[in-house]
Design an enzyme around this catalytic site. Structure first.
Site, PDB file in Angstrom:
ATOM      1  N   LYS A  85       0.774  -1.433  -0.062  1.00  0.00           N
ATOM      2  CA  LYS A  85      -0.053  -0.046  -0.110  1.00  0.00           C
ATOM      3  C   LYS A  85       0.905   1.305  -0.039  1.00  0.00           C
ATOM      4  O   LYS A  85       2.213   1.136   0.257  1.00  0.00           O
ATOM      5  CB  LYS A  85      -0.934  -0.118   1.188  1.00  0.00           C
ATOM      6  N   ARG A 121      -9.919  -0.044  15.564  1.00  0.00           N
ATOM      7  CA  ARG A 121     -10.203   0.832  14.478  1.00  0.00           C
ATOM      8  C   ARG A 121     -10.854   0.230  13.350  1.00  0.00           C
ATOM      9  O   ARG A 121     -11.813   0.860  12.903  1.00  0.00           O
ATOM     10  CB  ARG A 121      -8.389   0.813  13.926  1.00  0.00           C
ATOM     11  N   TYR A 162      16.895  29.842   7.384  1.00  0.00           N
ATOM     12  CA  TYR A 162      15.779  30.520   7.817  1.00  0.00           C
ATOM     13  C   TYR A 162      15.619  30.864   9.129  1.00  0.00           C
ATOM     14  O   TYR A 162      16.069  29.531  10.003  1.00  0.00           O
ATOM     15  CB  TYR A 162      14.669  29.787   7.492  1.00  0.00           C
ATOM     16  N   MET A 221      12.622  24.275   1.688  1.00  0.00           N
ATOM     17  CA  MET A 221      11.758  23.484   0.772  1.00  0.00           C
ATOM     18  C   MET A 221      12.617  22.489  -0.273  1.00  0.00           C
ATOM     19  O   MET A 221      12.181  21.217  -0.363  1.00  0.00           O
ATOM     20  CB  MET A 221      11.032  24.373   0.160  1.00  0.00           C
TER      21      MET A 221
END
Ligand SMILES: *Cc1c(COP(=O)(O)O)cnc(C)c1O
Length: 370
Positions: free
Chosen positions: A35, A130, A255, A303
């Site tokens: 998956k 679940r 940053y 990024m």
């Protein structure tokens, strides 16, 4: 190619890891859980590499369709079954097995009058809460499935473990006790273990084991890495230095200016960032590997780029290869540094990262301690 940020998947390692599953769970059938784009490794390529598995397991009908479209003929199990009645025709057309875990799905089957022979896995809840039916409703649901004209009569059963990655866990013991009490009343093939169950809880192996993470050569157990289980990491995420420069003592990097250089030092900029799925660490301590040495990540990951401390690799130049995780640096460690789990890191690789497939006998890596 203008950017060298890539995930190299070693298909020999995938096959080796499948052999490890077989050695740990001898005589059991193996579902290769593919998956989420095979945990970021590429759905079709991984499925072809693991053609020796007894079945594949996916989460969605779309994933199953993609496998069939890629020429995968093996058995495919839909781990969540279907969520729309009209998906039943797809299940039949693509010859899928489906999990049945909810009354809505029973209703779809009861209302189906054209299709027959649909293969079902009845999911029962041993304590994860679940998906799945409660033990006390199982007899009735089992009978409903037997009476339903659409379903095949050899009904399989499964459940899922919540805490199998913790050795000696009370919750897992309780789940196993519920499983054992209930399962012996039903014929059909049964499945309980995920990777952690395969590795830590042999009494959960049943007829089918469902191997996800460990097939990709990653340990699900806290404090362990692949080598502790004789697994081989299948994915190596790498990039390269696109800038190398000297930064003066007292200057900051990146940053937010969160890192201050303690001395005049060489800083490298790597062509990878959170836009590629590399994590934005919230605290210092993360490393990458350059020229075989671990170098600290400094400042905030951006990024497209990440800055690293090059003081330990003075010979590193623009173009030097940088490993973010894989063969030389366990993803289990990177996950710890990022306060996350390896599953999240692997699934988070974005489309911008070039996928590359190789078949190489891996060079054994010494086991490191997390
Ligand atoms: C994803 C999944 C698995 C595989 O789990 P791993 O921990 O990655 O081995 C097994 N069973 C079910 C039901 C799953 O959803």
């Amino acid at each position: 190619m203008s950017r060298f940020t890539r995930a190299t998947v070693n298909v020999s390692a995938l096959r080796h890891n499948l052999e490890r599953v077989r050695a740990l769970a001898p005589g059991r059938k193996v579902m290769a859980v593919v998956k989420a784009n095979a945990y970021g490794h590429g759905l079709a390529d991984v499925a072809h590499a693991l053609s020796a598995a007894d079945a594949y397991a996916v989460a969605t009908v779309q994933e199953a369709r993609e496998l069939r479209g890629a020429g995968v003929n093996g058995r495919i199990i839909l781990l969540e079954g279907i969520h729309r009645a009209d998906d039943l025709s797809t299940v039949s057309e693509l010859d899928l097995d489906m999990v049945v875990h909810d009354h809505s799905q029973l209703q779809f089957l009861a209302n189906e009058h054209a299709l027959t022979g649909l293969k079902v896995w009845l999911k029962f809840d041993t304590g994860m809460n679940r998906l799945g039916f409660h033990a006390d409703e199982l007899p009735e649901i089992y009978q409903t499935l037997l009476d339903c004209p659409a379903t095949a009569k050899d009904i399989n059963l499964m459940s899922h473990l919540a805490c199998a990655d913790e050795p000696d866990n009370e919750h897992t013991r309780a789940q196993i006790a519920r499983w054992q009490q209930t399962m012996q009343r039903y014929p059909g093939e049964k499945s309980l273990a995920n990777s952690a169950g395969i590795l830590v809880w042999p009494q959960t192996h049943a007829d089918w084991v469902r191997a996800g993470l460990m097939l990709y050569g990653v340990s699900p157990v806290a404090g362990f890495v692949a080598e502790n289980h004789l697994l081989q990491p299948a994915m190596t995420l790498s990039s390269e230095l696109i800038a190398v420069h000297q930064v003066r003592a007292g200057e900051t990097v990146g940053y937010g200016a969160t890192y201050t250089c303690p001395e005049d030092m060489m800083v490298g900029t790597v062509a990878i960032g959170y836009g590629d799925g590399y994590p934005r660490f919230r605290r210092p301590g993360a490393n990458v590997v350059i020229h075989g040495r671990q170098c600290p990540v400094i400042g905030n990951v951006s990024m497209d780029m990440t800055c690293v401390d090059l003081r330990d690799v003075p010979s590193a130049q623009v173009g030097a290869e940088v490993e973010l995780w894989g063969q030389q640096l366990p993803i289990e460690l990177v996950a710890q540094w990022a306060d996350t789990i390896p599953w999240v890191l692997m699934c988070g690789i974005t489309r911008r990262v070039e996928m590359e497939y190789v078949a190489e006998q891996a060079v054994p890596r010494p086991a490191q301690v997390c």
